[in-house]
Scaffold this active site. Structure first.
Site, mmCIF file in Angstrom:
data_model
loop_
_atom_site.group_PDB
_atom_site.id
_atom_site.type_symbol
_atom_site.label_atom_id
_atom_site.label_comp_id
_atom_site.label_asym_id
_atom_site.label_seq_id
_atom_site.Cartn_x
_atom_site.Cartn_y
_atom_site.Cartn_z
ATOM 1 N N ARG A 181 -10.256 -11.657 2.348
ATOM 2 C CA ARG A 181 -11.223 -13.227 1.765
ATOM 3 C C ARG A 181 -10.439 -14.235 1.506
ATOM 4 O O ARG A 181 -10.939 -15.234 1.607
ATOM 5 C CB ARG A 181 -11.385 -12.310 0.148
ATOM 6 N N LYS A 188 0.916 -0.943 -0.287
ATOM 7 C CA LYS A 188 -0.053 0.158 -0.086
ATOM 8 C C LYS A 188 0.644 1.941 -0.502
ATOM 9 O O LYS A 188 1.966 1.021 0.656
ATOM 10 C CB LYS A 188 -0.936 -0.449 1.362
#
Length: 485
Positions: free
Chosen positions: A339, A265
């Site tokens: 996920r 990020k």
């Protein structure tokens, strides 16, 4: 806090701070205040041009020997009131202001407080509104803040206040855990906290370490934690009740810090990523609430806890992982890691054969783009479960909005030429494709719902009953839903 109740009018000498809830155009305080105190309220309202408009407030002193602080809270017109949000938010504001002044006792005079639902909202507001996370700050000698020792609710319902205080405390517990930084709450530290909860409430806690995860084939969860010096854990908390007629599983995303992995990020986006475990923290808060409310159900809380970091052992784009249920996943982006942890956790939770299965996760920025920072996404192929959760959200004031899961064109984005699934699709409809990915790991026929809390897990500026920082969003909503079961 000690809670007390007075059936008759409140006098000015019964609390150091007194919050009075006032409807626009209200002719009287409906017998909640002693005559001389009601007169003082009217004088204050006239002086401050306070009409009782929705969201308005006024503050002053009752001019007696005690010098009681008086807070007026506007409820607006009767038709403007929706649920109990105004009472919850008003109680939070009054309690916070009183605590900042160092008041040791607080009184609340609100119309309809005899209703258990309203008393519950008032108690939630007081407990949530006085929350602060100052664990790592040096003490400021000028800071007068203190929690009130006693809260008096005029005409209040004792059981409603009791339940509201419990739920507020459980949400604050989730806030505390979510606010802790990644160097404090690692996957193993999270497991220790779950074990402590099990001991406290006579539950059972099973923790799988990296060796056990490998033996069980939980390779998706293992992959996410592979680049970190802090290995992953799967946590399974169980609470059984002798009168249980329903079995529920709550799964929380427990990424204790998310750097993005090799798809790292940007620096600004990495701030607040200690909160990527918020779903797991809420799940523990729900466990505590179910135990303290003694709800007659069997509850399974399952968390895949991992730290997503980049190093030579990290999982990579193009890797293919075999999840716990046997399905293979092509990795497109290592920053779509939540996920993957949920894939193994959901498949494992499904083996407990729950009658209802709900997961919470700070899963997608796409959900924040779609719904903003005050509403969480609700996804479920089960209409009855979706409506039950939506009803609980209206009661708790924690906003949910249902998004579709029947878009076959979006579902095609998850097809991989080399595996059963790819871990993310395009940026368009990203919250929906994430939910569709998770569905592949829920056993067929299971009543399941997914809550994407990415936009609501933290707030930058305080509002309502939420101070700056972690919100604990979902504890009261899920507890309210579980009460209906």
């Amino acid at each position: 806090m000690e809670w007390s109740y007075v059936p008759g009018p409140v006098r000015g000498d019964e609390a150091e701070a007194l919050g009075v809830f006032w409807r626009e155009g209200m002719e009287s305080c409906e017998g909640l205040l002693a005559p001389e105190l009601e007169t003082r309220c009217r004088v204050l309202a006239e002086r401050e041009a306070f009409t009782g408009a929705k969201g308005a407030s006024a503050q002053g002193f009752v001019e007696d020997s005690r010098g009681t602080r008086l807070f007026l809270v506007g409820l607006g017109k009767p038709e403007e009131a929706r649920g109990e949000d105004l009472f919850r938010a008003g109680a939070a504001e009054v309690a916070r202001r009183a605590a900042e002044k160092g008041c040791v006792s607080l009184g609340l005079a609100a119309p309809g407080a005899s209703d258990p639902v309203r008393s519950r909202a008032l108690a939630e507001g007081v407990v949530l509104g006085t929350y602060r996370f100052h664990k790592y700050k040096a003490r400021d000698e000028k800071d007068r803040f203190r929690l009130p020792d006693r809260v008096l609710v005029a005409g209040g319902d004792e059981e409603g206040c009791r339940r509201g205080a419990i739920l507020g405390a459980c949400q604050n517990y989730a806030r505390d855990l979510a606010n802790e930084p990644g160097n404090v709450v690692t996957p193993e530290a999270f497991a220790r906290e779950a074990r402590a909860l099990a001991r406290r409430y006579d539950g059972t806690c099973v923790v799988l370490d990296e060796g056990q995860l490998a033996a069980k084939g939980m390779n998706a969860l293992l992959a996410v934690g592979r680049g970190s010096a802090n290995p992953p854990r799967l946590v399974h908390l169980i609470r059984r009740h002798p009168e249980a007629r329903v079995r529920v599983a709550v799964v929380g995303k427990g990424v204790t810090f998310d750097s993005g992995g090799l798809n790292i990020k940007p620096g600004d986006s990495m701030r607040t990523m200690k909160g990527d475990k918020s779903g797991a923290c809420v799940a523990l808060g729900v466990f505590r609430a179910v135990c303290e409310l003694d709800l007659p159900l069997e509850l399974h809380v399952v968390v895949g806890a991992a730290e997503n970091m980049p190093d030579g052992g990290s999982f990579r784009p193009d890797d293919i992982l075999r999840a716990y249920n046997g399905k293979t996943i092509e990795v497109d982006n290592t920053d779509a890691e939540g996920r993957l942890t949920l894939a193994d956790a959901l498949a494992y939770a499904g083996e407990q054969h729950p009658d209802r299965l709900v997961d919470l996760a700070t899963l997608t920025g796409a959900c924040v783009v779609a719904l903003g920072e005050n509403t969480a996404g609700l996804f479920s192929p089960d209409d009855a479960l979706a409506e039950a959760l939506a009803g609980a959200s209206r009661a708790s004031g924690e906003r949910l909005w249902r998004l579709p899961m029947d878009d076959e064109r979006l579902k095609k984005q998850l097809k991989s030429p080399v595996a059963d699934l790819v871990n993310c699709g395009s940026r368009w409809g990203g919250a929906i494709t994430a939910a569709l990915f998770l569905e592949a790991f829920v056993p067929p026929g299971t009543a399941w719902a997914h809550l994407d809390i990415a936009g609501v897990d933290t707030v930058k500026e305080p509002f309502g009953w939420s101070p700056k920082g972690a919100t604990g969003f979902g504890v009261r909503c899920l507890a309210s839903w579980l009460e209906t079961l």
